[in-house]
Write a protein that holds these residues in place. Structure first.
Motif, PDB file in Angstrom:
ATOM      1  N   PRO A   1       0.848  -1.201   0.000  1.00 50.11           N
ATOM      2  CA  PRO A   1       0.000   0.000   0.000  1.00 50.11           C
ATOM      3  C   PRO A   1       0.879   1.244   0.000  1.00 50.11           C
ATOM      4  N   ARG A   2       0.317   2.347  -0.468  1.00 45.02           N
ATOM      5  CA  ARG A   2       1.045   3.617  -0.557  1.00 45.02           C
ATOM      6  C   ARG A   2       0.302   4.696   0.222  1.00 45.02           C
ATOM      7  N   ASP A   3       1.065   5.684   0.687  1.00 41.40           N
ATOM      8  CA  ASP A   3       0.422   6.826   1.326  1.00 41.40           C
ATOM      9  C   ASP A   3       0.051   7.850   0.252  1.00 41.40           C
TER      10      ASP A   3
ATOM     11  N   PRO B   1       5.760   3.826  -0.067  1.00 45.92           N
ATOM     12  CA  PRO B   1       5.287   2.498   0.322  1.00 45.92           C
ATOM     13  C   PRO B   1       5.071   2.397   1.829  1.00 45.92           C
ATOM     14  N   LEU B   2       4.008   1.730   2.187  1.00 42.98           N
ATOM     15  CA  LEU B   2       3.675   1.457   3.587  1.00 42.98           C
ATOM     16  C   LEU B   2       3.866  -0.041   3.835  1.00 42.98           C
ATOM     17  N   PRO B   3       3.941  -0.453   5.088  1.00 43.78           N
ATOM     18  CA  PRO B   3       4.067  -1.896   5.368  1.00 43.78           C
ATOM     19  C   PRO B   3       2.851  -2.666   4.840  1.00 43.78           C
TER      20      PRO B   3
ATOM     21  N   VAL C   1      -3.648   4.594   0.383  1.00 45.57           N
ATOM     22  CA  VAL C   1      -4.435   5.327  -0.605  1.00 45.57           C
ATOM     23  C   VAL C   1      -4.524   4.458  -1.854  1.00 45.57           C
ATOM     24  N   GLU C   2      -5.710   4.339  -2.397  1.00 42.58           N
ATOM     25  CA  GLU C   2      -5.869   3.540  -3.605  1.00 42.58           C
ATOM     26  C   GLU C   2      -5.072   4.145  -4.746  1.00 42.58           C
ATOM     27  N   ARG C   3      -4.383   3.292  -5.469  1.00 46.40           N
ATOM     28  CA  ARG C   3      -3.569   3.742  -6.594  1.00 46.40           C
ATOM     29  C   ARG C   3      -4.436   4.062  -7.798  1.00 46.40           C
TER      30      ARG C   3
ATOM     31  N   GLY D   1      -3.956  16.783  -1.991  1.00 44.09           N
ATOM     32  CA  GLY D   1      -2.608  16.590  -1.462  1.00 44.09           C
ATOM     33  C   GLY D   1      -1.964  15.299  -1.929  1.00 44.09           C
ATOM     34  N   MET D   2      -2.355  14.830  -3.115  1.00 52.10           N
ATOM     35  CA  MET D   2      -1.817  13.583  -3.658  1.00 52.10           C
ATOM     36  C   MET D   2      -1.160  13.812  -5.020  1.00 52.10           C
ATOM     37  N   PRO D   3      -0.082  14.605  -5.059  1.00 53.61           N
ATOM     38  CA  PRO D   3       0.550  14.901  -6.340  1.00 53.61           C
ATOM     39  C   PRO D   3       1.184  13.682  -7.002  1.00 53.61           C
ATOM     40  N   PHE D   4       1.615  12.688  -6.225  1.00 53.75           N
ATOM     41  CA  PHE D   4       2.176  11.476  -6.818  1.00 53.75           C
ATOM     42  C   PHE D   4       1.131  10.789  -7.689  1.00 53.75           C
TER      43      PHE D   4
END
Length: 171
Positions: free
Chosen positions: A18-20, A25-27, A33-35, A58-61
């Motif tokens: 999962p990603r923030d 990357p998160l554990p 956050v859904e990709r 706030g999700m520019p990635f």
């Protein structure tokens, strides 16, 4: 420790962690956050609308991924526009993560990439492009990127991506 690599449906290596909101990357097992789906073909209007929503959240990635799809699937004459917008989003991502050097560089690189789409570019100049800009406020984005690049280069700290998100379309 995981013994096998994460794979997508086609068997390609793909990190499934999962990603923030900034794409870090998160554990495994942590809610993230859904990709954005990869390879999604959107209209230019849909691309700008979705990217603006993600930037404002706030999700520019994730906005970068939307622009990257447009860059890869769009007509050749528009690729530099979408690539530059993706670079601006990645620059904001790096700045929000506290990577001021990388953030400033990508913001300036993105600004240079979209500079050729400024409506006032002289006809026949190397900067003039024939592609439409879909009401994207290119001059304002260039100014935003340069100002933010200077700010993050000077401060060296992380910025609030949502608070500093650009407005993509002309008012």
């Amino acid at each position: 420790m995981r013994e096998t690599r994460d794979r997508d449906q086609e068997g390609r290596a793909r990190n499934a962690r999962p990603r923030d909101g900034l794409g870090r990357p998160l554990p495994y097992g942590t809610p993230g956050v859904e990709r954005q789906p990869e390879g999604l073909v959107r209209t230019p209007r849909e691309t700008v609308t979705e990217a603006q929503r993600l930037l404002g959240a706030g999700m520019p990635f994730h906005a970068h991924e939307v622009f990257e799809d447009a860059w890869k699937s769009g007509p050749e004459a528009e690729r530099a526009l979408w690539k530059g917008l993706a670079q601006l989003a990645v620059g904001l991502t790096h700045a929000a993560r506290g990577n001021s050097t990388g953030g400033a560089r990508l913001l300036l690189r993105g600004a240079a990439q979209i500079e050729g789409y400024v409506a006032a570019a002289p006809a026949g100049s190397a900067a003039a492009r024939t592609a439409p800009t879909y009401e994207i406020d290119v001059p304002a984005l260039i100014g935003w990127a340069r100002e933010l690049a200077a700010r993050v280069a000077e401060s060296g700290g992380a910025v609030d991506a949502a608070a500093l998100a650009p407005t993509l379309r002309r008012p």
